[in-house]
Design an enzyme around this catalytic site. Sequence first.
Site, PDB file in Angstrom:
ATOM      1  N   ASP A  10       0.943  -1.210  -0.067  1.00  9.90           N
ATOM      2  CA  ASP A  10       0.190   0.035  -0.080  1.00  9.90           C
ATOM      3  C   ASP A  10       0.989   1.282   0.043  1.00  9.90           C
ATOM      4  O   ASP A  10       2.159   1.180   0.015  1.00  9.90           O
ATOM      5  CB  ASP A  10      -0.810  -0.082   1.336  1.00  9.90           C
ATOM      6  N   CYS A  73      -4.242  -1.894  -1.730  1.00  5.41           N
ATOM      7  CA  CYS A  73      -4.833  -0.693  -1.887  1.00  5.41           C
ATOM      8  C   CYS A  73      -5.918  -0.450  -2.768  1.00  5.41           C
ATOM      9  O   CYS A  73      -5.729  -1.081  -3.889  1.00  5.41           O
ATOM     10  CB  CYS A  73      -3.335   0.126  -2.576  1.00  5.41           C
ATOM     11  N   GLU A 152      -2.861   8.817   8.454  1.00  3.75           N
ATOM     12  CA  GLU A 152      -1.518   8.642   8.423  1.00  3.75           C
ATOM     13  C   GLU A 152      -1.091   9.394   9.567  1.00  3.75           C
ATOM     14  O   GLU A 152       0.127   9.090  10.245  1.00  3.75           O
ATOM     15  CB  GLU A 152      -0.767   9.133   7.054  1.00  3.75           C
ATOM     16  N   CYS A 182     -11.012   2.530   0.492  1.00  4.93           N
ATOM     17  CA  CYS A 182      -9.845   2.834   0.469  1.00  4.93           C
ATOM     18  C   CYS A 182      -9.357   2.076   1.849  1.00  4.93           C
ATOM     19  O   CYS A 182     -10.000   2.074   2.700  1.00  4.93           O
ATOM     20  CB  CYS A 182      -9.609   4.294   0.860  1.00  4.93           C
ATOM     21  N   HIS A 184      -7.206   2.597   4.067  1.00  7.25           N
ATOM     22  CA  HIS A 184      -7.158   3.716   5.296  1.00  7.25           C
ATOM     23  C   HIS A 184      -8.240   3.555   6.072  1.00  7.25           C
ATOM     24  O   HIS A 184      -8.085   3.993   7.250  1.00  7.25           O
ATOM     25  CB  HIS A 184      -6.290   4.923   5.002  1.00  7.25           C
TER      26      HIS A 184
HETATM   27  N1  DGL Z   1      -4.782   2.940   1.114  1.00  4.46           N
HETATM   28  C1  DGL Z   1      -4.927   3.465  -0.308  1.00  4.46           C
HETATM   29  C2  DGL Z   1      -6.102   3.110  -0.872  1.00  4.46           C
HETATM   30  O1  DGL Z   1      -6.658   1.950  -0.637  1.00  4.46           O
HETATM   31  C3  DGL Z   1      -4.264   4.834  -0.676  1.00  4.46           C
HETATM   32  C4  DGL Z   1      -4.763   6.007  -0.041  1.00  4.46           C
HETATM   33  C5  DGL Z   1      -3.561   7.145  -0.696  1.00  4.46           C
HETATM   34  O2  DGL Z   1      -2.142   6.819  -0.572  1.00  4.46           O
HETATM   35  O3  DGL Z   1      -4.387   7.997  -0.803  1.00  4.46           O
HETATM   36  O4  DGL Z   1      -6.605   3.693  -2.020  1.00  4.46           O
END
Ligand code: DGL
Length: 265
Positions: A10, A73, A152, A182, A184
């Site tokens: 990721d 990701c 983050e 996403c 995150h």
């Molecule tokens: N964790 C990522 C996703 O699933 C990327 C987030 C990023 O780097 O903007 O899209």
Amino acid sequence: MDTRPIGMFDSGVGGLTVLKEVIKQNPKENIIYLGDTKSFPYGSKSKDSIIELTKKGIEFLISKNVKIVIIACGTATSQALEEVKDNYPIPVIGIIDSTVEYIKNNEKLKKIGIIATAGTIRSNGWQNKIESKIKDVVILNKSCPLLAPMAEEGWTENEIAKLTIREYLKELKNIDCLILGCTHYPLFKKIIQEELGQSVEIINTGEKLSKDLEKELKESKKDNSENKNGDFEIYLTDTETNFIHVAEKLLKEEKISNKINKVEL
Ligand code: DGL
């Protein structure tokens, strides 16, 4: 049996939400995790850049002799997986398919919300996949570009996170489920659930993926069945980040720093 590790990557801490579920479901597997922190955020980059970064991530993991690569990701899955996956001698999977299959098999989920990065929403990756597999669904998309940087930073439960989530979700009321498109975003699950109420199912893609992964590894006899306890190792392309703190909190493990290596892609 296949004793080689599983590879995952990721842009940062997001894929750790997938790592956590993969460990829970596949505790005997060893894992190599790449956080491409130097190129964070992926969400605001062009499709061409995402394809390039995805290739680099996969090739690094293959150089570590992994048996499968998980693109942990949403941005890279939605924009690069189809373009690159056939170029490699091992399976490369993303976070979309298992969740779409889960929704397909759950007839109550007809009004679907999707939140993700700007790049993922722009690509229509989720929407196209869902519509190609499931009839009669209503899909509401919303890009949430502030959330990954906040994750983050470790800002996932404070007042700013609550207000941001409220603003992003205000057009997504009365849905049956919300896909966290996403990786995150599971870090915000508690406040998202509070905002939408208990009647909305919040879907963590890592959870769905890791169940399919377990089945797939067993059926293809590629699981590390005789291993006692799996372990993981982390590679970061930049270490000047909050990664360690977020990782320790999420994985409830101290001494994550012993598992971190710096790498140049
Ligand atoms: N964790 C990522 C996703 O699933 C990327 C987030 C990023 O780097 O903007 O899209």
